[in-house]
Design a protein around this motif. Structure first.
Motif, PDB file in Angstrom:
ATOM      1  N   THR A 148       0.887  -1.037   0.083  1.00  0.00           N
ATOM      2  CA  THR A 148       0.321   0.126  -0.279  1.00  0.00           C
ATOM      3  C   THR A 148       0.985   0.904  -0.483  1.00  0.00           C
ATOM      4  O   THR A 148       0.833   2.015  -0.332  1.00  0.00           O
ATOM      5  CB  THR A 148      -1.242   0.364   1.159  1.00  0.00           C
ATOM      6  OG1 THR A 148      -1.871  -0.864   1.552  1.00  0.00           O
ATOM      7  CG2 THR A 148      -1.855   0.905   1.160  1.00  0.00           C
ATOM      8  N   GLY A 149       2.399   1.455   0.730  1.00  0.00           N
ATOM      9  CA  GLY A 149       2.649   2.599   0.693  1.00  0.00           C
ATOM     10  C   GLY A 149       3.748   2.244  -1.131  1.00  0.00           C
ATOM     11  O   GLY A 149       3.636   3.842  -1.087  1.00  0.00           O
ATOM     12  N   THR A 150       3.677   1.653  -1.158  1.00  0.00           N
ATOM     13  CA  THR A 150       4.130   1.457  -2.862  1.00  0.00           C
ATOM     14  C   THR A 150       3.129   2.035  -3.577  1.00  0.00           C
ATOM     15  O   THR A 150       3.465   2.502  -4.469  1.00  0.00           O
ATOM     16  CB  THR A 150       5.170   0.529  -3.463  1.00  0.00           C
ATOM     17  OG1 THR A 150       5.669  -0.443  -1.925  1.00  0.00           O
ATOM     18  CG2 THR A 150       5.700   0.295  -4.654  1.00  0.00           C
ATOM     19  N   MET A 151       2.464   1.630  -3.336  1.00  0.00           N
ATOM     20  CA  MET A 151       0.951   2.256  -4.453  1.00  0.00           C
ATOM     21  C   MET A 151       0.464   3.862  -3.958  1.00  0.00           C
ATOM     22  O   MET A 151       0.402   4.401  -4.995  1.00  0.00           O
ATOM     23  CB  MET A 151      -0.340   1.267  -4.107  1.00  0.00           C
ATOM     24  CG  MET A 151      -1.953   1.742  -5.260  1.00  0.00           C
ATOM     25  SD  MET A 151      -1.032   2.149  -6.319  1.00  0.00           S
ATOM     26  CE  MET A 151      -1.590   0.197  -6.886  1.00  0.00           C
ATOM     27  N   LEU A 152       0.802   3.865  -2.495  1.00  0.00           N
ATOM     28  CA  LEU A 152       0.700   6.138  -2.441  1.00  0.00           C
ATOM     29  C   LEU A 152       1.992   6.162  -3.298  1.00  0.00           C
ATOM     30  O   LEU A 152       1.677   7.282  -3.507  1.00  0.00           O
ATOM     31  CB  LEU A 152       0.685   5.873  -1.198  1.00  0.00           C
ATOM     32  CG  LEU A 152      -0.644   5.346  -0.148  1.00  0.00           C
ATOM     33  CD1 LEU A 152      -0.149   5.323   1.081  1.00  0.00           C
ATOM     34  CD2 LEU A 152      -1.568   6.520  -0.865  1.00  0.00           C
ATOM     35  N   LEU A 153       3.195   5.914  -3.638  1.00  0.00           N
ATOM     36  CA  LEU A 153       4.027   6.524  -3.980  1.00  0.00           C
ATOM     37  C   LEU A 153       3.719   6.861  -5.298  1.00  0.00           C
ATOM     38  O   LEU A 153       4.555   7.577  -5.865  1.00  0.00           O
ATOM     39  CB  LEU A 153       5.505   5.818  -3.526  1.00  0.00           C
ATOM     40  CG  LEU A 153       6.488   5.653  -1.425  1.00  0.00           C
ATOM     41  CD1 LEU A 153       7.479   4.775  -2.044  1.00  0.00           C
ATOM     42  CD2 LEU A 153       6.220   6.921  -1.481  1.00  0.00           C
ATOM     43  N   LEU A 154       3.812   5.581  -5.788  1.00  0.00           N
ATOM     44  CA  LEU A 154       3.010   5.420  -7.482  1.00  0.00           C
ATOM     45  C   LEU A 154       2.613   6.544  -7.530  1.00  0.00           C
ATOM     46  O   LEU A 154       2.022   7.414  -8.781  1.00  0.00           O
ATOM     47  CB  LEU A 154       2.844   4.211  -7.644  1.00  0.00           C
ATOM     48  CG  LEU A 154       2.529   4.025  -8.861  1.00  0.00           C
ATOM     49  CD1 LEU A 154       3.969   4.031  -9.954  1.00  0.00           C
ATOM     50  CD2 LEU A 154       2.623   2.277  -9.308  1.00  0.00           C
ATOM     51  N   GLN A 155       0.846   6.851  -6.892  1.00  0.00           N
ATOM     52  CA  GLN A 155      -0.103   7.289  -8.136  1.00  0.00           C
ATOM     53  C   GLN A 155      -0.037   9.041  -6.966  1.00  0.00           C
ATOM     54  O   GLN A 155      -0.600   9.458  -7.787  1.00  0.00           O
ATOM     55  CB  GLN A 155      -0.754   6.840  -6.748  1.00  0.00           C
ATOM     56  CG  GLN A 155      -1.772   5.409  -7.757  1.00  0.00           C
ATOM     57  CD  GLN A 155      -2.123   5.183  -8.467  1.00  0.00           C
ATOM     58  OE1 GLN A 155      -1.850   6.047  -9.246  1.00  0.00           O
ATOM     59  NE2 GLN A 155      -2.368   4.278  -9.533  1.00  0.00           N
ATOM     60  N   CYS A 156       0.636   9.075  -6.370  1.00  0.00           N
ATOM     61  CA  CYS A 156       1.207  10.899  -5.305  1.00  0.00           C
ATOM     62  C   CYS A 156       2.124  11.035  -5.646  1.00  0.00           C
ATOM     63  O   CYS A 156       2.610  12.536  -5.333  1.00  0.00           O
ATOM     64  CB  CYS A 156       0.483  10.547  -3.458  1.00  0.00           C
ATOM     65  SG  CYS A 156      -1.451   9.965  -4.073  1.00  0.00           S
ATOM     66  N   GLY A 157       2.882  10.336  -5.778  1.00  0.00           N
ATOM     67  CA  GLY A 157       4.459  11.078  -5.953  1.00  0.00           C
ATOM     68  C   GLY A 157       5.024  11.636  -4.565  1.00  0.00           C
ATOM     69  O   GLY A 157       5.472  12.899  -4.599  1.00  0.00           O
ATOM     70  N   LEU A 158       4.811  10.906  -3.453  1.00  0.00           N
ATOM     71  CA  LEU A 158       4.867  11.524  -2.798  1.00  0.00           C
ATOM     72  C   LEU A 158       6.736  11.068  -1.923  1.00  0.00           C
ATOM     73  O   LEU A 158       6.666  10.685  -2.658  1.00  0.00           O
ATOM     74  CB  LEU A 158       3.628  10.534  -0.798  1.00  0.00           C
ATOM     75  CG  LEU A 158       2.314  10.268  -0.940  1.00  0.00           C
ATOM     76  CD1 LEU A 158       1.855  10.234  -0.217  1.00  0.00           C
ATOM     77  CD2 LEU A 158       2.173  12.455  -1.036  1.00  0.00           C
TER      78      LEU A 158
END
Length: 428
Positions: free
Chosen positions: A212-222
């Motif tokens: 989930t953390g990786t998905m957040l990085l990919l989708q949001c550029g965090l």
């Protein structure tokens, strides 16, 4: 000139305008017997350690007492007689309580070390702009990077300006020395095709906190720390937005984001919204097995820590450590062809898929997903201001500098599109 004072000399603590909790300390030294002019000790900058303004007068009183003892003979020295290295180290030590992050204080300590190595025992009053230029030239020959050198120069200029403000030296020898800002190293984002393949691999991965953390990085550029600092209260499914209000740093502390612009609200797309909803359900079931409740303060990217107690075991919810997340990310990238291990230490098969573990990793890193988002957005025509706001850059100039290659490519596409538009326009 000596600065020995009489026991009854009056001390002053003047607040620095625009800097709450910062004072200039000095003592009246009486009249100069030769000129008849009133003298005073060098001004000393003092940063109050307490956050409560009610405690500042007492802190200043104690600081003045310490300074009085020094002026009465404990450390007599002429203006500017202290070495650059000594003054830099004192400057650094006095600022320990002003840093919100221990890592930032450590980073400043690296610059102080460079200053000590470059300027050694040169007296403050003897340092000249040409000395600084020669020291920088030697540092570059010895392998110091442009980024390290620029950071050291910025810190030295700040320290010497403090010496000017304290009336220890009359001018800042750094002022005439100009160093260009270091150029950003070339970023290596994923192409649109590779980013799409990365997403497919991630969707095939079992639901977990790290996936989930990786998905957040990919989708949001965090930034990684921003992702690790998210809790469920930061996700608003009704409006499909994510509020970035904290970061979880490498010293395992929740802190405010790195700048004012980093505190932001960003939109969430359908893919991520559905993923977060599914993960929230799975996470709740996992926590219930440990007797734990999921609420707004629960980290989205969570870990569970189990400790032994007198009556058995106790489980608590924790934020995942950044290094722990990075290990999982490396393994995921190797398993899916986005990285390799130089030294393979083991292989195994799970659910029909081969997995490799090892050391000496090379390949995709979490921060590259942030650059992927920005580069692809710019390539699709998103304006710089929108990208700046989404990524939380303090200034659009940062976005322009980092992603100049993508902006230049867009400029070429715009020129070609405009030329095609004119060539296809009917002639009256």
């Amino acid at each position: 000139m000596e600065h020995r004072i009489k026991p009854n000399a009056k001390g002053y603590a003047e607040p620095v305008k625009g800097r709450p909790g910062v004072y200039r300390l000095y003592f009246s030294l009486g009249k100069d017997p030769r000129t008849g002019k009133y003298l005073r000790s060098p001004r000393r900058t003092y940063h109050c350690k307490s956050k409560n303004p009610k405690n500042w007068p007492k802190e200043c009183e104690n600081a003045l007492s310490a300074y009085r003892a020094e002026l009465e003979g404990a450390r007599e020295h002429e203006n500017g007689a202290r070495s650059v290295a000594e003054y830099a180290e004192d400057f650094h030590a006095m600022r320990a309580s002003t840093f919100k992050s221990p890592l930032a204080y450590t980073r400043e300590g690296d610059y102080i070390r460079h200053i000590r190595e470059l300027f050694g025992d040169i007296r403050l009053s003897d340092l000249r702009p040409d000395d600084i230029r020669h020291a920088y030239a030697d540092a570059k020959k010895n392998g110091m990077s442009d980024g390290e050198l620029h950071g050291t120069h910025v810190k030295l200029r700040q320290i010497l300006q403090d010496a000017v403000d304290n009336e220890i030296i009359g001018r800042n020898p750094c002022a005439p020395v100009k160093l260009p800002k270091p150029t950003y190293r070339e970023r290596k984002p994923l192409s649109a095709e590779d980013a799409s393949r990365f997403l497919v691999c991630l969707l095939e991965e079992p639901l977990s906190a790290k996936a989930t953390g990786t998905m957040l990085l990919l989708q949001c550029g965090l930034r990684r720390g921003e992702m690790l600092g998210l809790s469920w209260q930061d996700y608003v499914p009704e409006g499909r937005v994510l509020r970035i209000a904290r970061q979880y740093t490498n010293d395992k502390t929740l802190r405010p984001p790195k700048s004012k612009m980093s505190r932001r609200t960003i939109a969430v797309n359908d893919t991520l919204a559905g993923y977060l909803d599914r993960w929230k359900t799975v996470q709740r079931e996992q926590l219930e097995r440990y007797g734990l409740d999921q609420d707004g303060s629960t980290p989205i990217v969570n870990g569970i820590k189990v400790v032994a107690t007198e009556d058995g075991k106790r489980a608590t919810i924790v934020n995942i450590d950044g290094h722990n997340f990075d290990r999982w990310f490396r393994d995921f990238c190797v398993d899916n062809g986005f990285g390799t291990y130089e030294n393979v230490t083991g292989t195994f098969t799970r659910d029909g898929k081969s997995h490799v573990r090892g050391t000496g990793y090379s390949g995709l890193v979490p921060h590259a997903l942030r650059h992927t988002q920005a580069t692809l957005l710019i390539g699709e025509g998103a304006d710089v201001k929108t990208v700046q706001a989404r990524l939380g850059h303090a200034s659009p100039n940062t976005t322009l500098a980092i992603y100049s290659h993508a902006i230049e490519a867009n400029d070429r596409k715009a020129a070609d599109a405009f030329g095609k538009l004119l060539s296809n326009a009917p002639v009256q």
